[in-house]
Design a protein around this motif. Structure first.
Motif, PDB file in Angstrom:
ATOM      1  N   UNK A 150       2.839  16.943  91.285  1.00 33.17           N
ATOM      2  CA  UNK A 150       2.910  16.209  92.467  1.00 33.17           C
ATOM      3  C   UNK A 150       3.978  16.872  93.412  1.00 33.17           C
ATOM      4  N   UNK A 151       5.022  17.187  92.861  1.00 29.40           N
ATOM      5  CA  UNK A 151       6.080  17.865  93.859  1.00 29.40           C
ATOM      6  C   UNK A 151       5.800  19.185  93.918  1.00 29.40           C
ATOM      7  N   UNK A 152       5.365  20.001  92.984  1.00 26.77           N
ATOM      8  CA  UNK A 152       4.860  21.389  93.278  1.00 26.77           C
ATOM      9  C   UNK A 152       3.857  21.360  94.442  1.00 26.77           C
ATOM     10  N   UNK A 153       2.795  20.572  94.356  1.00 23.28           N
ATOM     11  CA  UNK A 153       1.872  20.393  95.278  1.00 23.28           C
ATOM     12  C   UNK A 153       2.586  20.226  96.517  1.00 23.28           C
ATOM     13  N   UNK A 154       3.446  19.350  96.821  1.00 21.86           N
ATOM     14  CA  UNK A 154       4.172  18.944  98.122  1.00 21.86           C
ATOM     15  C   UNK A 154       4.775  20.062  98.777  1.00 21.86           C
ATOM     16  N   UNK A 155       5.151  21.004  97.626  1.00 25.66           N
ATOM     17  CA  UNK A 155       5.981  22.398  98.182  1.00 25.66           C
ATOM     18  C   UNK A 155       4.836  23.374  98.683  1.00 25.66           C
ATOM     19  N   UNK A 156       3.649  23.288  98.379  1.00 24.08           N
ATOM     20  CA  UNK A 156       2.731  24.294  98.537  1.00 24.08           C
ATOM     21  C   UNK A 156       2.619  25.302  97.398  1.00 24.08           C
ATOM     22  N   UNK A 157       3.296  24.917  96.354  1.00 22.03           N
ATOM     23  CA  UNK A 157       3.282  25.959  95.145  1.00 22.03           C
ATOM     24  C   UNK A 157       2.303  25.971  94.263  1.00 22.03           C
ATOM     25  N   UNK A 158       1.819  27.157  93.745  1.00 26.92           N
ATOM     26  CA  UNK A 158       0.704  27.083  92.675  1.00 26.92           C
ATOM     27  C   UNK A 158       1.193  26.354  91.444  1.00 26.92           C
ATOM     28  N   UNK A 159       0.184  25.688  90.769  1.00 30.95           N
ATOM     29  CA  UNK A 159       0.510  25.161  89.467  1.00 30.95           C
ATOM     30  C   UNK A 159       0.450  26.032  88.259  1.00 30.95           C
ATOM     31  N   UNK A 160       1.237  27.110  88.436  1.00 34.55           N
ATOM     32  CA  UNK A 160       1.254  27.996  87.056  1.00 34.55           C
ATOM     33  C   UNK A 160       2.565  27.840  86.280  1.00 34.55           C
ATOM     34  N   UNK A 161       2.610  28.275  85.156  1.00 34.89           N
ATOM     35  CA  UNK A 161       3.512  28.327  84.094  1.00 34.89           C
ATOM     36  C   UNK A 161       4.830  28.346  84.893  1.00 34.89           C
ATOM     37  N   UNK A 162       5.179  29.412  85.571  1.00 33.56           N
ATOM     38  CA  UNK A 162       6.481  29.919  86.007  1.00 33.56           C
ATOM     39  C   UNK A 162       6.850  28.757  87.091  1.00 33.56           C
ATOM     40  N   UNK A 163       5.970  28.364  87.902  1.00 36.34           N
ATOM     41  CA  UNK A 163       6.541  27.399  88.945  1.00 36.34           C
ATOM     42  C   UNK A 163       6.828  26.114  88.193  1.00 36.34           C
ATOM     43  N   UNK A 164       6.068  25.765  87.077  1.00 39.90           N
ATOM     44  CA  UNK A 164       6.363  24.535  86.447  1.00 39.90           C
ATOM     45  C   UNK A 164       7.832  24.740  85.691  1.00 39.90           C
ATOM     46  N   UNK A 165       7.996  25.419  85.009  1.00 35.64           N
ATOM     47  CA  UNK A 165       9.289  25.918  84.458  1.00 35.64           C
ATOM     48  C   UNK A 165      10.489  25.624  85.481  1.00 35.64           C
ATOM     49  N   UNK A 166      10.370  26.362  86.576  1.00 30.83           N
ATOM     50  CA  UNK A 166      11.364  26.533  87.360  1.00 30.83           C
ATOM     51  C   UNK A 166      11.432  24.969  88.256  1.00 30.83           C
ATOM     52  N   UNK A 167      10.344  24.233  88.132  1.00 27.52           N
ATOM     53  CA  UNK A 167      10.812  22.920  88.726  1.00 27.52           C
ATOM     54  C   UNK A 167      11.121  22.018  87.620  1.00 27.52           C
ATOM     55  N   UNK A 168      10.630  21.864  86.417  1.00 25.53           N
ATOM     56  CA  UNK A 168      10.997  21.036  85.289  1.00 25.53           C
ATOM     57  C   UNK A 168      11.158  21.631  84.121  1.00 25.53           C
ATOM     58  N   UNK A 169      12.325  22.071  84.002  1.00 27.29           N
ATOM     59  CA  UNK A 169      12.693  23.146  82.701  1.00 27.29           C
ATOM     60  C   UNK A 169      12.580  21.972  81.433  1.00 27.29           C
TER      61      UNK A 169
END
Ligand SMILES: Nc1ncnc2c1ncn2[C@@H]1O[C@H](COP(=O)(O)OP(=O)(O)OP(=O)(O)O)[C@@H](O)[C@H]1O
Ligand SMILES: C[C@H](N)[C@H](N)CCCCCC(=O)O
Ligand SMILES: [Mg+2]
Length: 223
Positions: free
Chosen positions: A60-79
């Motif tokens: 939900x937080x990645x979506x709010x930032x307009x970011x793709x749901x990929x491994x890199x973005x997930x790891x950077x948001x929620x390690x």
């Protein structure tokens, strides 16, 4: 002067922290503000390959930032992600893992240092929910020395829960930037009434969001 970073704390769990944080992120972005939003420690997060991932705070937080749901973005948001929808320390044990407060605090400090603009950090559960076996969310917040946005529900009992959290923050010298009341489903009183009751004692600005509301302008202006 905009805050460099803000910690979004909860008066409880499942009361709207992610909803409000996502709404705030969208509003700040729409205003042209540089904002980055993270949820460093998250429980109840299935693997990215699981269809249920889309419902997670991280998604939900990645979506709010307009970011793709990929491994890199997930790891950077929620390690630190754990599958079980439990207190993070309990969810970690189920995966044979553990978490150290110093690592969590160190990661957040690094992110604050390298973020241009405002960094929003969503906490976990309620203010004093455990984050590790030894530490609570309040310990995490105090170690970071950040101001807090407290998110509350509007269910019966939410006024006391919110004010107890406000008092705890004050006692520990944490700056309370604002309280955001997010309307709970089936609440017996209007969110506006609950917000007004909290505002009489909170010692900080109080805003409210009804079901489905976007971020109020007054809240964005406080951040
Ligand atoms: N104002 C609102 N309008 C519509 N839905 C809302 C609102 N506030 C919360 N919700 C919904 O209620 C549920 C719980 O909210 P949310 O996930 O934001 O809670 P949380 O405090 O972040 O929980 P956690 O402790 O797990 O992080 C979610 O499905 C969310 O979308
Ligand atoms: C799974 C849930 N939605 C949160 N991610 C974790 C909530 C932990 C609450 C612990 C507690 O205070 O009792
Ligand atoms: Mg959340």
């Amino acid at each position: 002067m905009p805050a460099r970073a803000l910690f979004i704390a909860g008066a409880g769990t499942e009361i709207g922290k992610t909803y409000v944080t996502a709404a705030l992120t969208r509003r700040l972005q729409a205003q042209g503000r540089a904002v980055r939003t993270v949820k460093p420690l998250a429980s109840g997060v299935p693997p990215l390959s699981d269809p249920g991932f889309i419902e997670s705070d991280t998604a939900r937080l990645l979506d709010a930032q307009g970011l793709a749901l990929d491994e890199e973005a997930v790891e950077a948001c929620s390690p630190w992600r754990f599958s079980a929808p439990l207190s993070p320390d309990q969810a970690a044990v189920l995966e044979g893992r553990s978490l150290d407060l110093a690592d969590l605090v160190g990661w957040c400090r690094d992110e604050i240092a390298r973020t241009d603009g405002t960094l929003l950090i969503e906490g976990v559960g309620g203010l004093m929910s455990p984050v590790t076996e030894a530490a609570t969310g309040l310990d995490w917040l105090r170690a970071l020395g950040l101001p807090a946005l407290l998110v509350s529900g509007s269910y019966l009992g939410a006024i006391s829960h919110a004010l107890t959290a406000c008092e705890t923050l004050r006692f520990h010298g944490v700056t309370l930037r604002a309280v955001a009341v997010s309307e709970s489903p089936g609440a017996p009183a209007p969110a506006a009434t609950v917000a007004a009751a909290i505002a009489r004692h909170a010692g900080a600005p109080v805003v409210y969001l009804r079901r489905g509301d976007a971020c109020p302008d007054e809240l964005a202006a406080l951040i």
